[in-house]
Design an enzyme around this catalytic site. Structure first.
Site, PDB file in Angstrom:
ATOM      1  N   HIS A  36       0.898  -1.235   0.082  1.00 23.88           N
ATOM      2  CA  HIS A  36       0.212   0.020  -0.131  1.00 23.88           C
ATOM      3  C   HIS A  36       0.876   1.197  -0.061  1.00 23.88           C
ATOM      4  CE1 HIS A  36      -3.910  -2.060   1.599  1.00 23.88           C
ATOM      5  NE2 HIS A  36      -3.852  -2.082   0.291  1.00 23.88           N
ATOM      6  N   HIS A  69      -0.342  -8.889   0.591  1.00 17.81           N
ATOM      7  CA  HIS A  69      -1.874  -9.019   1.012  1.00 17.81           C
ATOM      8  C   HIS A  69      -2.412 -10.320   0.730  1.00 17.81           C
ATOM      9  CE1 HIS A  69      -1.682  -5.475   3.498  1.00 17.81           C
ATOM     10  NE2 HIS A  69      -1.731  -4.671   2.491  1.00 17.81           N
ATOM     11  N   CYS A  91       2.910 -12.233   2.060  1.00 16.37           N
ATOM     12  CA  CYS A  91       3.542 -12.356   3.333  1.00 16.37           C
ATOM     13  C   CYS A  91       3.266 -13.720   3.900  1.00 16.37           C
ATOM     14  CB  CYS A  91       3.236 -11.410   4.196  1.00 16.37           C
ATOM     15  SG  CYS A  91       3.964 -11.212   5.858  1.00 16.37           S
ATOM     16  N   HIS A 119     -11.196  -5.197   3.148  1.00 13.89           N
ATOM     17  CA  HIS A 119      -9.711  -5.286   3.143  1.00 13.89           C
ATOM     18  C   HIS A 119      -9.090  -6.697   2.165  1.00 13.89           C
ATOM     19  CE1 HIS A 119      -5.249  -5.312   3.640  1.00 13.89           C
ATOM     20  NE2 HIS A 119      -5.351  -3.939   4.070  1.00 13.89           N
ATOM     21  N   GLU A 121      -6.586  -8.404   2.017  1.00  7.53           N
ATOM     22  CA  GLU A 121      -6.137  -9.305   2.929  1.00  7.53           C
ATOM     23  C   GLU A 121      -7.370 -10.217   3.538  1.00  7.53           C
ATOM     24  OE1 GLU A 121      -3.443  -8.364   6.220  1.00  7.53           O
ATOM     25  OE2 GLU A 121      -4.628  -9.989   7.350  1.00  7.53           O
ATOM     26  N   CYS A 187       0.165  -9.389  13.251  1.00 10.29           N
ATOM     27  CA  CYS A 187       1.973  -9.373  12.936  1.00 10.29           C
ATOM     28  C   CYS A 187       2.572  -8.605  13.993  1.00 10.29           C
ATOM     29  CB  CYS A 187       1.754  -9.146  11.547  1.00 10.29           C
ATOM     30  SG  CYS A 187       3.490  -8.404  11.012  1.00 10.29           S
ATOM     31  N   SER A 215      -3.272   2.788   3.416  1.00  6.72           N
ATOM     32  CA  SER A 215      -2.654   1.890   4.193  1.00  6.72           C
ATOM     33  C   SER A 215      -3.336   1.557   5.675  1.00  6.72           C
ATOM     34  CB  SER A 215      -1.178   1.953   4.114  1.00  6.72           C
ATOM     35  OG  SER A 215      -0.711   1.395   5.540  1.00  6.72           O
ATOM     36  N   SER A 259       4.513  -0.200   5.098  1.00  6.80           N
ATOM     37  CA  SER A 259       4.886  -0.501   3.583  1.00  6.80           C
ATOM     38  C   SER A 259       5.444   1.019   2.974  1.00  6.80           C
ATOM     39  CB  SER A 259       3.613  -0.820   2.744  1.00  6.80           C
ATOM     40  OG  SER A 259       2.539   0.036   3.212  1.00  6.80           O
TER      41      SER A 259
HETATM   42 FE1  F3S Z   1       3.592  -9.243   6.649  1.00  8.12          FE
HETATM   43 FE2  F3S Z   1       3.474  -8.232   8.927  1.00  8.12          FE
HETATM   44 FE3  F3S Z   1       4.411  -6.712   7.070  1.00  8.12          FE
HETATM   45  S1  F3S Z   1       1.890  -9.412   7.890  1.00  8.12           S
HETATM   46  S2  F3S Z   1       3.449  -7.537   5.239  1.00  8.12           S
HETATM   47  S3  F3S Z   1       5.270  -8.575   8.132  1.00  8.12           S
HETATM   48  S4  F3S Z   1       3.034  -5.863   8.476  1.00  8.12           S
END
Ligand code: F3S
Length: 281
Positions: A36, A69, A91, A119, A121, A187, A215, A259
């Site tokens: 993003h 995503h 990812c 979204h 993802e 994450c 994002s 990102s």
């Molecule tokens: Fe993956 Fe976490 Fe980045 S899910 S894309 S490491 S914010």
């Protein structure tokens, strides 16, 4: 005025990995935005010859990169059936909830996904359910309370959600249903950036959050920052910075979404430095 970077900010492991994959895939297109961030997408196009197709029908190349995503199972199937060579930049932290949803739905659990149903993802993760009628996406406890689930429930989260909110969802489920399997798929990268932005926003009197306005994790950083420092601003590029924001301030904190590329953050810091010098004159 001092400028201070958050202890943890910017690119996460998954995005660094996806960019490296794209840089090595000259002539390919990404289906959907790889990450993003419009400026990084532009750079990949100009420097690495990696294009962007927003729709499946726009894809003309053989090589197709799957964005960070992830994509839906049916889109993946469509691409394979049309002879495309898939380069998977999903990812691994996104692949994980996809696999959990597939497995747990196959074992007969009702699935709850804590996240934003629009979204990409979440759309991707949801598509892996083997029982779509028993798979629900919720964004709040209120939405959750309206659901009538069966006894066995599995819950996952969109990777960028806040842990505290996920815990509320999990707690409500545990209180109400007999067997609840909670998978923490949030994450760490998001979590680390969130903790660091909170610490910095508490001491700074102006905060700049750098990242794409589309994002989700950048927006979350901005909201956390705003809670602790009312003069918080979300910017995509250095041209958006206004000198008034920095007048009479002592400490400017800077953070960036997962990102946001390093070169962009450096550009912004240079510009803030320049504004500061102009304001001091
Ligand atoms: Fe993956 Fe976490 Fe980045 S899910 S894309 S490491 S914010």
């Amino acid at each position: 005025m001092k400028i201070k970077l958050a202890k943890s900010y910017g690119f996460c492991f998954g995005v660094k990995r996806a960019i490296k994959i794209a840089e090595n895939s000259k002539g390919a297109v990404t289906y959907g935005e790889l990450i993003h961030n419009p400026l990084e997408i532009k750079r990949l196009k100009e420097e690495c010859g990696v294009g962007l197709a927003k729709e499946l029908s726009e894809i003309e190349t053989k090589k197709v990169i799957i964005r960070t995503h992830g994509i839906t199972k049916s889109d993946k199937q469509f691409l394979i059936e049309n002879g495309k060579e898939l380069i998977d930049a999903t990812c691994p932290f996104v692949t994980k909830p996809q696999q959990i949803v597939e497995k747990m739905s196959g074992e007969g659990y009702d699935i709850v996904i804590f996240g934003d149903e629009k979204h990409p993802e979440v759309m991707g993760v949801r598509s892996y359910s083997l029982n779509p009628d028993r798979t629900f996406v919720v964004l709040s406890v209120d939405e959750l309370q309206k659901l009538k689930l069966r006894e066995r429930v599995a819950v996952v989260a969109q990777t960028t959600r806040k842990v505290t909110h996920f815990l509320e969802i999990a707690q409500k489920l545990v209180e109400k249903y007999k067997e609840v399997r909670v998978f923490n798929t949030i994450c760490n990268a998001t979590f680390e950036n969130q903790t660091a932005v909170e610490v910095l926003a508490k001491e700074a009197d102006v905060m700049i959050i750098v990242g794409g306005k589309n994002s989700s994790n950048t927006k979350q950083l901005y909201l956390i920052s705003k809670r602790f420092c009312k003069d918080s601003y979300l910017v995509e590029d250095k041209d958006e910075l206004k000198s008034d924001w920095f007048k009479g301030k002592n400490l400017c904190g800077v953070s960036a979404g997962a990102s946001t590329p390093e070169w962009l953050i450096r550009n912004i810091i240079e510009k803030i430095q320049q504004i500061k010098e102009d304001n001091d004159e």
